[in-house]
Enzyme design. Structure first.
Site, mmCIF file in Angstrom:
data_model
loop_
_atom_site.group_PDB
_atom_site.id
_atom_site.type_symbol
_atom_site.label_atom_id
_atom_site.label_comp_id
_atom_site.label_asym_id
_atom_site.label_seq_id
_atom_site.Cartn_x
_atom_site.Cartn_y
_atom_site.Cartn_z
ATOM 1 N N CYS B 154 -74.906 -69.885 -31.321
ATOM 2 C CA CYS B 154 -75.361 -70.447 -30.041
ATOM 3 C C CYS B 154 -76.867 -70.306 -29.809
ATOM 4 C CB CYS B 154 -74.608 -69.790 -28.891
ATOM 5 S SG CYS B 154 -72.860 -69.568 -29.231
ATOM 6 N N THR B 254 -68.323 -60.793 -31.212
ATOM 7 C CA THR B 254 -68.145 -61.916 -30.289
ATOM 8 C C THR B 254 -68.411 -61.570 -28.828
ATOM 9 O OG1 THR B 254 -65.781 -61.422 -30.174
ATOM 10 C CG2 THR B 254 -66.466 -63.107 -31.750
ATOM 11 N N HIS B 287 -77.806 -68.130 -20.016
ATOM 12 C CA HIS B 287 -76.852 -68.526 -21.054
ATOM 13 C C HIS B 287 -75.591 -69.062 -20.366
ATOM 14 C CE1 HIS B 287 -75.186 -68.790 -24.985
ATOM 15 N NE2 HIS B 287 -74.229 -67.922 -24.752
ATOM 16 N N THR B 291 -67.613 -67.317 -19.258
ATOM 17 C CA THR B 291 -66.632 -66.268 -19.548
ATOM 18 C C THR B 291 -66.980 -65.054 -18.698
ATOM 19 O OG1 THR B 291 -67.881 -65.217 -21.340
ATOM 20 C CG2 THR B 291 -66.424 -67.046 -21.952
ATOM 21 N N GLU B 298 -74.715 -60.699 -18.456
ATOM 22 C CA GLU B 298 -76.005 -61.349 -18.237
ATOM 23 C C GLU B 298 -76.549 -61.031 -16.840
ATOM 24 O OE1 GLU B 298 -76.032 -65.576 -18.929
ATOM 25 O OE2 GLU B 298 -78.147 -65.541 -19.500
ATOM 26 N N LYS B 319 -74.941 -75.159 -18.578
ATOM 27 C CA LYS B 319 -73.717 -75.383 -19.375
ATOM 28 C C LYS B 319 -72.567 -75.825 -18.478
ATOM 29 C CE LYS B 319 -74.561 -72.254 -23.282
ATOM 30 N NZ LYS B 319 -75.818 -71.605 -22.906
ATOM 31 N N HIS B 324 -70.804 -76.043 -23.464
ATOM 32 C CA HIS B 324 -71.545 -75.164 -24.360
ATOM 33 C C HIS B 324 -71.775 -75.916 -25.675
ATOM 34 C CE1 HIS B 324 -73.221 -71.970 -26.475
ATOM 35 N NE2 HIS B 324 -72.381 -70.983 -26.211
ATOM 36 N N PHE B 384 -72.966 -65.315 -30.789
ATOM 37 C CA PHE B 384 -72.099 -64.566 -31.699
ATOM 38 C C PHE B 384 -72.969 -63.682 -32.596
ATOM 39 C CE2 PHE B 384 -67.702 -66.558 -32.707
ATOM 40 C CZ PHE B 384 -67.364 -66.520 -31.372
#
Lengths: 397, 403
Positions: B154, B254, B287, B291, B298, B319, B324, B384
């Site tokens: 990403c 992850t 970002h 999730t 963040e 996003k 994404h 990732f």
């Protein structure tokens, strides 16, 4: 002014064995390629420099539970980095501002094939999610950072045969800009049956013959490939002196010129090499004593590569051609820099002279004419599909 | 940055996409690509077929991600409007960021690889290497300067942008095309699906009721030039890369570090290298995947870096509107960050309706916000492997031009 950068540790896995000494001694004897059958209908065996089992070499750095979650590519990278950090005396150090730059041409094709195969055969609801994270090319760099606690800059660069040279250049830039104090550079390439199947379908690979392990045969457009994982620890002089560390060699410069491209249409080898050599910063070093030259097994490319270097550096300069033994290691070209470091730190390697012409087919035993003498400065070079060239200049400390 | 190009599920072209972003528009729908019907949740940000059809003149072996990259690159070059002969070909570099590269096409070949009764041509593998986008753009436009491809999932194209800016400052090239492009693929979609990361109905970053990400596809391309050259020719300067930070969580493959430690390090490094204080930053393009793990980590990272200034910062996740876009995310969101600076307007977070007490800042729900005094913008991109990138942009005239 750019800071002086030193190499303080190395780790190296090749088809000759899991330590650099295996490669150094193996090059004098025989080619390390063996017979491998790629995936796919109609596939025929190919010569490939495949790594032998390296579980024991990995064991000190990754616990069994963790090893089960890692792809083979990540295991290769972790093993090489562990050895490099151990050699530099930094294995148990604080790595808050130590970064990682990894170079690979293809990443983990085996893991992608495994996960996608699951998706094809079992369906979306039954795939093993544990396979997915290791499909990304930067997974080995991530695993390295986690296992060794390297919290600095972390990235992965993929540019075919120039991947390792770009990784070295980016790492040197990060040190020069103060974004890191130490960098681990890794070059790694896995030749999975899935990747070999794809390369064979694209007409890129030589076929296996019983003489492959004893003869070097150059072709019009087909290569022999090999696996390798190589790691170097780079430090600024300030870092090295501050911890009273020992340097193996100084990294004088890294230059790339032109491009790596896909598919393998080689052209403009000579102009790219000339631009690369012209771009080298040789202010702090004398004459180049030896060359570690990357070879592709494509006759026109390899002969042009060596002839151009002979013209630029002199025909009597010692030339070591390791990939005729290991197979073309693609993105793991850091192998050549590791051998350059070994040379300036006192190792001897079997060599020929740059000006000696290559024949289309020769026994491996005739590849080298003698050992290198004492050397101070070594240039590791490669040329790349698409007319690119890379050079790494290292010198004795 | 003197030229921008973009294509995503919201459309093609900087003006069109920006107006939709500022309005908080979304255009997510069921992905219609072959093989996606096996996924229970398959809403995402697919680029419309009629937009991709504009690249139909390209050779058959050119992959979906390369077509997207080419469309955005064509727009960016036109926007930069270089006078003829301004740069020699070898003075123009190409830096690309990708995620899955030509995986969609390679999947077709692999699916038939072992079946003696079917055949898929090997040229389907042409764009599989991660370097394929940079190679394709460089050869198409005959740019023979430095070329490299970053593949850090990403954060790929954000990292490419940082290294390209450094390369110009070091004199390795006079100008760079930085491209991030991502085409949807079954492998990547199947991966996120298997991790239960994909939202079933809506993508709602920083909302209490968030249920995950939507994957998207698209491309962002930025043309970078030395400030003096750009100024001398009177180019439109959207903004300047003042500095950037790059770090690793060294925590999990992850999941982000729960305290956002790597993101903190990247943001602090960017601020320090630019000689700026946290209070100088006006807007951060987060970002913001949607999730729970990302949103909390963040938000904590922003709090740790910006302290009390975090309460007055404008933050958003674009996003929420593009999905994404993985390898293209850094480039697409850098385009938005620069447009924010250029127009002095911050884009919103779409779908944010119910505030989450654990994410206590102003994430700009609804539509965009005018910010007439905006000077400095940050773009956070996380990935990732624990990779973290923070890019710091200044408006024209706000930077030290790499001195």
């Amino acid at each position: 002014m750019a800071p002086e950068i030193y190499i303080s540790g190395m780790g190296c896995l090749t088809a000759y064995g899991p330590v650099l000494a295996d490669l150094v001694s193996g090059l004098a004897g025989h080619s390390a390629v063996t017979k491998i059958l790629p995936f796919g209908k109609g596939a025929v065996p190919v010569p490939c420099g495949t790594l032998a089992e390296f579980k024991e070499a990995l064991a000190p750095y990754a616990a069994p539970l963790l090893r089960r979650k890692m792809s083979r590519l990540s295991k290769m990278a972790v093993t090489a980095v562990g050895k490099a950090l151990a050699a530099s005396g930094l294995l148990d150090d604080d790595h808050e501002d130590c970064g990682v730059v990894l170079g690979t041409a293809f990443g983990s094709t085996a893991q992608s094939d495994l996960f996608y195969g699951d998706l094809l055969t079992k369906g979306a609801l039954k795939v093993n999610p544990g396979y997915f994270p290791e499909t990304v090319p930067n997974a080995p760099a991530g695993q390295v950072s986690i296992i060794f606690g390297l919290q600095g800059a972390n990235t992965t660069v993929c540019q075919q045969a120039l991947s390792s040279e770009h990784a070295l250049a980016l790492a040197a830039d990060l040190l020069a800009s103060g974004m890191a104090r130490r960098m681990v550079v890794v070059g790694v390439e896995e030749m999975s049956p899935a990747l070999l199947g794809g390369l064979q379908a694209c007409g890129q690979l030589q076929k296996w013959t019983p003489s492959c392990s004893e003869e070097i045969c150059l072709s019009g457009h087909r290569i022999r490939v090999g696996e390798a994982a190589v790691a170097l620890v780079l430090e600024t002089k300030e870092s090295l002196v501050g911890r009273k560390g020992h340097a193996l060699a100084r990294l004088h410069d890294v230059v790339t010129a032109g491009a790596a491209a896909w598919p393998a249409v080689y052209h403009e080898v000579a102009p790219a090499l000339k631009r690369m050599v012209a771009g080298l910063d040789k202010n702090d070093c004398g004459a180049i004593d030896a060359v570690i030259a990357g070879t592709s097994f494509i006759k026109e490319v390899d002969t042009s590569h060596l002839a151009t270097l002979a013209q630029l550096l002199g025909p009597d300069v010692a030339a070591v051609l390791p990939e005729y033994g290991t197979g073309n290691v693609m993105g793991a070209g850091l192998l050549r820099t590791a051998l350059a470091v070994a040379l300036v730190s006192g190792s001897q390697l079997p060599c020929r002279s740059l000006g000696e012409s290559l024949s289309s087919c020769l026994p491996y035993s005739k590849l080298y004419s003698g050992p290198t003498g004492p050397v101070s400065h070594v240039l590791a070079t490669t040329v790349s599909p698409g007319g690119g060239a890379g050079g790494v200049l290292v010198g004795r400390v | 940055m003197t030229g921008l190009g973009i294509i995503c599920c919201l459309g093609q072209g900087v003006n069109k996409v920006w107006s939709r972003v500022m309005a908080g528009d979304t255009d997510f729908r069921e992905i219609s690509l072959p093989g996606f019907d096996q996924f229970q949740n398959r809403i995402g940000g697919q680029v419309a077929d009629d937009l991709l059809a504009q690249a139909s003149s390209l050779a058959p072996h050119v992959s979906r991600h390369e077509r997207l990259g080419w469309l955005a690159a064509t727009e960016a070059l036109a926007d930069a409007a270089w006078p003829a002969g301004l740069y020699q070909n070898h003075e123009i570099g190409v830096a690309a960021g990708i995620g899955a590269a030509g995986m969609l096409e390679a999947e077709e070949w692999v699916a038939h690889r072992d079946d003696p009764h079917t055949f898929t041509p090997a040229w389907k593998l042409h764009s599989y290497p991660a370097s394929s986008l940079a190679d394709f753009l460089a050869t198409t436009f005959a740019f023979s300067g430095p070329r490299f491809s970053i593949a850090t999932a990403c954060s790929s194209s954000a990292t490419s942008l940082g290294f390209a800016a450094d390369a110009i400052r070091k004199g390795r090239a006079k100008t760079f095309m930085v491209a991030g492009a991502e085409g949807l693929s079954r492998l990547t979609y199947g991966g996120f699906h298997s991790l239960h990361s994909i939202a079933p109905e809506r993508c709602q970053p920083f909302d209490k009721n968030r249920k995950g990400i939507f994957l998207g596809e698209g491309a962002g391309v930025l043309i970078l030039e030395g400030w003096q050259e750009a100024k001398a020719r009177g180019a439109t300067i959207y903004g300047e890369v003042l500095s950037w930070g790059l770090s690793s969580d060294a925590h999990h493959m992850t999941a982000p570090h729960p305290e956002g430690s790597g993101a903190v390090q990247a943001m602090q490094q960017a601020l320090t290298r630019a000689g700026l204080e946290p209070r100088d930053i006006d807007y951060i393009n987060l970002h913001g995947t949607g999730t729970l793990h990302n949103d909390l980590a963040e938000s904590k990272a922003v709090e740790r870096v910006f302290g009390r200034h975090a309460d007055t910062l404008c933050l958003s996740s674009t996003k929420s509107m593009t999905g994404h876009c993985l390898g293209a995310a850094g480039a697409i969101e850098s385009v938005f960050s620069l447009l924010a600076l250029h127009h002095k307007q911050a884009p919103p977070t779409a779908g944010l309706e119910t505030p989450d007490d654990q994410c206590p800042f102003n994430y700009l729900p609804g539509s965009g916000k005018p910010m007439p005094t905006m000077k400095y913008v940050m773009n956070n991109v996380l990935a990732f492997g624990g990779n973290n990138v923070a890019l710091l942009f200044g408006g024209d005239g706000e930077g030290n031009h790499g001195a």
